[in-house]
Scaffold this motif. Structure first.
Motif, mmCIF file in Angstrom:
data_model
loop_
_atom_site.group_PDB
_atom_site.id
_atom_site.type_symbol
_atom_site.label_atom_id
_atom_site.label_comp_id
_atom_site.label_asym_id
_atom_site.label_seq_id
_atom_site.Cartn_x
_atom_site.Cartn_y
_atom_site.Cartn_z
ATOM 1 N N THR A 179 0.802 -1.225 -0.159
ATOM 2 C CA THR A 179 -0.017 -0.229 -0.138
ATOM 3 C C THR A 179 0.972 1.617 -0.090
ATOM 4 N N GLU A 180 0.572 2.274 -0.686
ATOM 5 C CA GLU A 180 1.403 3.341 -1.159
ATOM 6 C C GLU A 180 1.020 4.654 0.468
ATOM 7 N N THR A 181 2.396 5.130 0.688
ATOM 8 C CA THR A 181 2.851 5.768 1.350
ATOM 9 C C THR A 181 3.353 7.284 1.283
ATOM 10 N N PRO A 182 3.389 8.068 2.012
ATOM 11 C CA PRO A 182 4.452 9.274 1.484
ATOM 12 C C PRO A 182 5.594 8.937 1.427
ATOM 13 N N ASP A 183 6.210 7.318 2.388
ATOM 14 C CA ASP A 183 7.662 6.873 2.308
ATOM 15 C C ASP A 183 7.619 6.007 2.029
ATOM 16 N N LYS A 184 6.445 5.564 1.262
ATOM 17 C CA LYS A 184 6.935 3.787 0.823
ATOM 18 C C LYS A 184 5.754 4.120 -0.325
ATOM 19 N N PRO A 185 6.164 4.189 -1.520
ATOM 20 C CA PRO A 185 5.027 4.070 -3.216
ATOM 21 C C PRO A 185 5.371 2.657 -2.970
ATOM 22 N N ASP A 186 4.083 2.645 -3.618
ATOM 23 C CA ASP A 186 4.100 1.094 -4.423
ATOM 24 C C ASP A 186 4.387 1.042 -5.458
ATOM 25 N N TYR A 187 4.974 0.053 -5.336
ATOM 26 C CA TYR A 187 5.853 -0.957 -6.540
ATOM 27 C C TYR A 187 5.220 -2.054 -7.018
ATOM 28 N N LYS A 188 4.083 -2.631 -6.211
ATOM 29 C CA LYS A 188 3.537 -3.677 -6.812
ATOM 30 C C LYS A 188 3.826 -3.628 -8.259
ATOM 31 N N SER A 189 3.677 -2.449 -9.346
ATOM 32 C CA SER A 189 2.643 -2.806 -10.658
ATOM 33 C C SER A 189 3.438 -2.978 -11.445
ATOM 34 N N THR A 190 5.083 -2.714 -10.515
ATOM 35 C CA THR A 190 6.620 -2.378 -11.730
ATOM 36 C C THR A 190 7.176 -3.666 -11.474
ATOM 37 N N LEU A 191 6.176 -4.700 -10.154
ATOM 38 C CA LEU A 191 6.728 -6.402 -10.798
ATOM 39 C C LEU A 191 6.249 -7.142 -11.625
ATOM 40 N N ASN A 192 6.978 -8.209 -11.646
ATOM 41 C CA ASN A 192 6.562 -9.417 -12.711
ATOM 42 C C ASN A 192 5.627 -10.570 -11.918
ATOM 43 N N LEU A 193 4.414 -10.371 -11.374
ATOM 44 C CA LEU A 193 3.588 -11.575 -11.113
ATOM 45 C C LEU A 193 3.143 -12.032 -12.120
ATOM 46 N N PRO A 194 3.270 -13.354 -11.420
ATOM 47 C CA PRO A 194 2.426 -14.289 -11.790
ATOM 48 C C PRO A 194 1.059 -14.080 -12.357
ATOM 49 N N LYS A 195 0.546 -14.443 -13.807
ATOM 50 C CA LYS A 195 -0.673 -14.482 -13.769
ATOM 51 C C LYS A 195 -1.120 -15.432 -14.921
ATOM 52 N N THR A 196 -2.242 -16.065 -14.251
ATOM 53 C CA THR A 196 -2.985 -17.227 -15.047
ATOM 54 C C THR A 196 -4.286 -17.094 -14.626
ATOM 55 N N ASP A 197 -4.815 -17.834 -15.808
ATOM 56 C CA ASP A 197 -6.463 -18.249 -15.445
ATOM 57 C C ASP A 197 -6.967 -19.386 -14.358
ATOM 58 N N PHE A 198 -5.473 -20.468 -14.961
ATOM 59 C CA PHE A 198 -5.685 -22.209 -14.771
ATOM 60 C C PHE A 198 -6.182 -21.839 -12.402
ATOM 61 N N PRO A 199 -7.183 -22.536 -12.618
ATOM 62 C CA PRO A 199 -7.633 -22.496 -11.061
ATOM 63 C C PRO A 199 -7.213 -24.064 -9.841
ATOM 64 N N MET A 200 -7.013 -23.466 -8.923
ATOM 65 C CA MET A 200 -6.399 -23.974 -8.209
ATOM 66 C C MET A 200 -7.479 -25.332 -7.935
ATOM 67 N N ARG A 201 -8.969 -24.953 -7.768
ATOM 68 C CA ARG A 201 -9.473 -25.547 -7.485
ATOM 69 C C ARG A 201 -9.835 -26.659 -8.612
ATOM 70 N N ALA A 202 -9.297 -28.240 -9.152
ATOM 71 C CA ALA A 202 -10.191 -28.786 -10.801
ATOM 72 C C ALA A 202 -11.042 -28.678 -10.985
ATOM 73 N N GLY A 203 -12.001 -28.797 -10.267
ATOM 74 C CA GLY A 203 -13.323 -29.302 -10.536
ATOM 75 C C GLY A 203 -13.428 -30.176 -11.326
ATOM 76 N N LEU A 204 -12.524 -31.313 -11.678
ATOM 77 C CA LEU A 204 -12.360 -32.307 -12.082
ATOM 78 C C LEU A 204 -13.953 -33.797 -12.765
ATOM 79 N N PRO A 205 -14.638 -33.283 -12.050
ATOM 80 C CA PRO A 205 -15.505 -34.247 -12.247
ATOM 81 C C PRO A 205 -16.711 -33.832 -13.420
ATOM 82 N N LYS A 206 -17.169 -32.254 -13.054
ATOM 83 C CA LYS A 206 -17.571 -31.637 -13.634
ATOM 84 C C LYS A 206 -16.807 -31.066 -14.996
ATOM 85 N N ARG A 207 -15.897 -30.995 -15.141
ATOM 86 C CA ARG A 207 -14.743 -30.803 -16.353
ATOM 87 C C ARG A 207 -14.993 -31.202 -17.388
#
Length: 973
Positions: free
Chosen positions: A6-34
């Motif tokens: 969370t950005e504060t005056p003495d602590k800028p928010d650098y989260k947007s500059t990180l290469n965080l993982p991005k995927t729509d692959f769900p944690m829950r498999a839901g195998l019986p239905k899928r």
């Protein structure tokens, strides 16, 4: 790292500059239905057919042992078909054209029995229904269950040519089965004989060994006197008997001889004292085996030295000189039925382990008895009818059943015992529990019964001119067994011993639903006559042509005999055989109409692999080998793989009566088919395996860990492109170590799949994914992947992730068919895309780097000491995270210190700073007992915490972007 930014005056928010993982692959498999959606997609894009279009591949064919088309799948079916699917899929991905034609056994008693039950419920008599109408009902029943089981197998993710399976009831299959039978007819091995077979009185048919199971049942054991009527004077005194013992009293009326063991010690014993309640008489003498005398006399209530004394030895010569009378000889009302002599004959099958050392011999009711009868010309009796009743005109016992129509014991044994008591022929009797043969269909006891049957002679030279590996079927089979690869190796010995000892093959069954024995016999001729069987190629051709067009029903149509004999023979001179073939002959012939005759079969009619349960050593493996060597001279398979039986969690056999059965459908509904498949991959299928709720929970946990590994890779590869790819030569050591592990694993996976070792493959891949990757490599490289800019370390890590992705998804695809498809489509979502269209990627041999691997084994060992030391500090709340630490690592070995100094060891240990020292560690430094020469002294890192990567470094705050380190400042740009 990557906590609240969370950005504060003495602590800028650098989260947007990180290469965080991005995927729509769900944690829950839901195998019986899928999972059903992926099945539909594979069918829509034609995955199996598209694989067949790949050119230049060596064929690999697994021939499917046919399940029986008469009910829903059980857990054994699921195990069996999943192993087969893993074999097929893995070989396809190793570069073969791996074909799989599913098949079904459709003829035989189980289906016929069901139709009879339906008739009985309607008050109809099956024998009053036209035979082809009855057969049509059986065909309809089988077709119904083929369609149900096909969908159940497909739901398990099993690939194959499902639209075109093989069915033993298809017209072409029935034609070929008849044709294969005719080869035995023409090569001289077919004969009609009258010998004991395993007979089901309830089902009124002969059974094969594979159709028999063993259960405990109670019976009366009796000790019977056979009076000596001829021999040396010491025995022929009117008061001496040879004592026999049997647990089948109903066979006594069929006795024709007594067998003794030539190597057994026998004695003549005299009774000179008796208690009141005893069937022995003072002065009588009996001949018995010495080793069994004590327990015999105790059973006869003659225990103790004051009642019985041993008079003399009885030699083999003495025994051969004796003749006995049947215990019913001379009985009033017997009409001379048993007024014949009973000889004493040597028999190697006789032991002194139990009984009396003498075996009562009824050639109509036992294999050993029959063999003795043939050798010595004993008369065969026909006292027992198809329903196990004594023939109506047999004195004293006529009409009494051995087994009643409901499967319960009849009155035959009791009637015989009562008559023997009346005659004073019993010296003892006891109620016993024995393990005895039962039909696995009706669950009723079976008996050994002499019935005219059709046999294939396995010790007669086969007149086909092939002379391949031996002239007889047995010789050929034993030779071919050693030309086959067996997994596990014990399978070879199991089948070999069975083949060494087996009798002639009983081919005939007295039923209606099956392929008939397409042959004719000449009226008035005897089975031993050369012209008893009609052998005519033109007649055979008319039959098989009709079967091809109309199916085997043609045999039962009015006028069939006249049609097939044609103008060359007078129909009045011949009998048409109406028995059907043993269904094991049907399934044993499947190689001919599936492998040999189909376009997707094999060029030489031989399968690369047969795979079934270990019970099929006496079933399908056995009958297929017999049938094939009898008609082609060689085995129909190159490899035979066997699996054990499936038990519940406690190791008990599954039984509906116990309530411990597990239905595949329920597992699929609760967990999904991939969990069931993963259970198969995690077990040693060559042994009996267990399954149950707790075991499946453990399997699900393994699945979740793997799924998380795949999800992490997908997220980190979100925008990966070829422009990001780095050559292995330019990679850091850590990445080259991962490539080394991949190269090692590639060999393990391929060798494992080639050896059908799915447990070995899965454990190797799972350990690599969870230990080497998730717990080490991913943990170490998370910092570079998230926080680096366009650096060699980040590009290399992402290149390695891409290489990992392609290998892990393909290596696991034969096991987790649905999940790996999901993972693949997350990156490559094209309309025709599928992991199952891919091969295992080629892994360069130069990725192997043994010296580098040895170096990193040392690095990881030191890392383990560091992480353990830091965990102590974290537990004591000295630090909150390892990045707050700057430990000093004391390493005694100079070469290992050099290795640590040559790599960014602080990154390997996920600390902000680290020092390597060769000095003596201070007292109290942390050590691990299994890592010698390494100690760790804890210290906190100097500097400030970077607002972006959370490392504690001296240069934080000294760059253009507030509150970050130099590395992060450069990454932000």
């Amino acid at each position: 790292m990557c906590a609240d930014m969370t950005e504060t005056p003495d602590k800028p928010d650098y989260k947007s500059t990180l290469n965080l993982p991005k995927t729509d692959f769900p944690m829950r498999a839901g195998l019986p239905k899928r999972e059903p959606g992926w099945l539909a997609r594979w069918e829509e894009i034609g995955v199996y057919d598209r694989l067949r279009e790949k050119q230049g591949r060596a064929p690999f064919t697994l021939h499917d042992g046919p399940p029986y088309a008469n009910g829903h799948l059980h857990i054994g079916h699921a195990l069996n078909k999943t192993i087969k699917d893993m074999i097929v899929r893995s070989h396809q991905m190793m570069g073969f054209d791996a074909r799989y034609i599913p098949g079904w056994d459709c003829h035989g008693l189980p289906i016929e029995w069901k139709i009879e039950e339906q008739y009985r419920q309607k008050g109809q008599n099956k024998d009053e229904v036209p035979i082809n109408d009855f057969r049509a009902e059986c065909r309809k029943f089988a077709d119904h269950w083929v369609n149900i089981q096909r969908e159940e197998f497909k739901r398990l993710g099993v690939t194959g040519n499902w639209p075109q399976p093989y069915l033993t009831m298809d017209f072409h299959a029935e034609r070929v089965i008849a044709e294969e039978f005719m080869k035995f007819l023409m090569n001289g091995t077919l004969y009609q004989g009258s010998k004991p077979v395993m007979w089901s009185p309830v089902e009124k048919t002969a059974l094969a060994e594979a159709e028999v199971e063993y259960h405990d049942r109670q019976t009366d054991a009796i000790w019977v006197r056979f009076p000596v009527v001829a021999g040396d004077a010491v025995f022929n005194n009117g008061n001496t008997s040879v004592l026999i013992w049997t647990t089948t009293p109903w066979t006594i009326p069929q006795n024709r001889a007594i067998c003794f063991g030539p190597g057994i010690s026998y004695g003549l014993y005299e009774v000179y004292g008796r208690p009141k309640e005893c069937w022995a008489t003072i002065g009588e003498r009996v001949v018995v085996a010495d080793a069994l005398a004590e327990q015999i006399f105790e059973q006869a209530r003659l225990g103790g030295d004051q009642m019985v004394r041993r008079l003399t030895d009885v030699s083999v010569e003495d025994l051969q000189g004796l003749t006995c009378a049947h215990p019913l000889r001379g009985a009033d009302g017997a009409a001379g039925e048993w007024d014949y002599d009973v000889p004493l004959l040597p028999g190697d099958h006789v032991t002194d382990d139990a009984g009396t050392g003498f075996v009562h011999t009824a050639p109509s009711h036992g294999d050993d008895d029959y063999a003795i009868g043939v050798k010595h010309g004993l008369e065969m009796t026909y006292n027992i009818s198809d329903d196990s009743a004594f023939r109506a005109d047999l004195p004293f016992f006529g009409g009494e059943h051995v087994i009643r129509p409901n499967g319960k014991p009849g009155g035959a044994s009791k009637a015989v015992i009562e008559k023997l008591k009346e005659r004073g022929s019993l010296i003892a009797m006891k109620r016993l529990t024995i393990s005895d043969a039962h039909s696995w269909r009706s669950k009723a006891p079976i008996i050994r019964l002499n019935r005219p049957q059709w046999f294939a002679a396995i010790d007669k030279p086969v007149g086909d001119g092939l002379d391949m590996h031996g002239k007889t079927i047995r010789e050929r089979a034993l030779t071919e067994i050693d030309n086959v690869n067996w997994t596990p190796k014990s399978g070879r010995n199991r089948l070999y011993s069975m083949m060494e000892a087996r009798p002639d093959w009983v081919l005939s069954r007295q039923r209606a639903w099956g392929v008939p024995l397409t042959c004719f016999t000449r009226k008035g001729a005897q089975p031993s006559d050369d012209d008893y069987l009609l052998r005519d190629a033109a007649v055979n051709k008319r039959i098989v042509d009709a079967f091809e067009a109309e199916g085997a029903d043609a045999w039962y149509e009015d006028g069939a005999k006249e049609r097939f004999l044609g103008n060359d023979y007078n129909p009045e001179d011949y009998n048409q055989v109406t028995d059907i073939l043993d269904v094991w002959f049907d399934s044993g012939s499947t190689h001919a109409f599936t492998l040999r005759d189909r376009e997707d079969g094999t060029a030489d009619g031989i399968a690369d692999v047969y795979m079934e349960g270990t019970d099929q050593h006496r079933g399908w493996f056995h009958s297929s080998l017999l049938q094939s060597v009898g008609t082609t001279g060689r085995a129909p398979y190159r490899n035979v793989v066997t699996h054990g039986m499936t038990l519940d969690e406690k190791g008990y056999k599954m039984s509906k009566s116990i309530g411990n059965t597990i239905v595949p459908e329920k597992i699929v509904q609760q967990y999904g088919a991939d969990i069931l498949r993963l259970w198969v991959a995690q077990t040693d299928y060559t042994l009996d395996q267990r399954i149950g709720p707790e075991i499946l929970k453990g399997v699900s946990d393994s699945y979740r860990r793997l799924r998380n590994t795949m999800r992490y890779m997908l997220g980190s590869l979100n925008d990966f492109s070829e422009a990001d790819r780095t050559d292995p030569a330019d990679m850091p050591e850590l990445e080259r170590w991962v490539l080394h592990r991949l190269a090692e694993l590639d060999q393990t996976v391929r060798q494992g799949y080639e050896a059908y070792d799915f447990q070995g493959v899965f454990q190797a891949v799972f350990t690599f994914a969870t230990v080497d990757l998730s717990a080490f490599y991913f943990d170490v490289r998370k910092d570079a992947l998230y926080c680096d800019g366009d650096t060699v370390a980040r590009r290399s890590a992402r290149t390695v992730l891409d290489l990992l992705f392609h290998r892990l998804t393909s290596w696991l695809a034969p096991v987790l068919v649905f999940t790996m498809e999901e993972v693949w489509l997350e990156r490559f979502p094209g309309s025709g895309s599928s992991i199952h269209l891919q091969d295992f990627p080629v892994t360069p041999g130069d990725w192997l780097a043994a010296e580098l691997a040895a170096k990193w084994a040392g690095v990881r060992g030191v890392r383990r000491v560091v992480t353990a030391a830091l965990e102590v500090e974290r537990t004591n709340k000295v630090i909150g995270a390892s990045l707050e630490a700057a430990p000093v690592v004391y390493v005694a070995e100079a070469e290992l210190r050099a290795a640590l100094e040559a790599v960014p060891f602080e990154d390997v240990c996920i600390t902000s700073q680290i020092s390597i020292s060769g000095e003596t560690p201070p007292e109290g430094a942390f050590t691990l007992p299994d890592i010698a020469g390494v100690a760790v002294q804890f210290a906190k890192a100097d500097g400030e915490k970077c607002a972006r990567c959370w490392k504690v470094l001296p240069d934080v705050g000294q760059h253009s972007h507030a509150g970050v380190c130099g590395r992060c400042d450069a990454a932000i740009g």
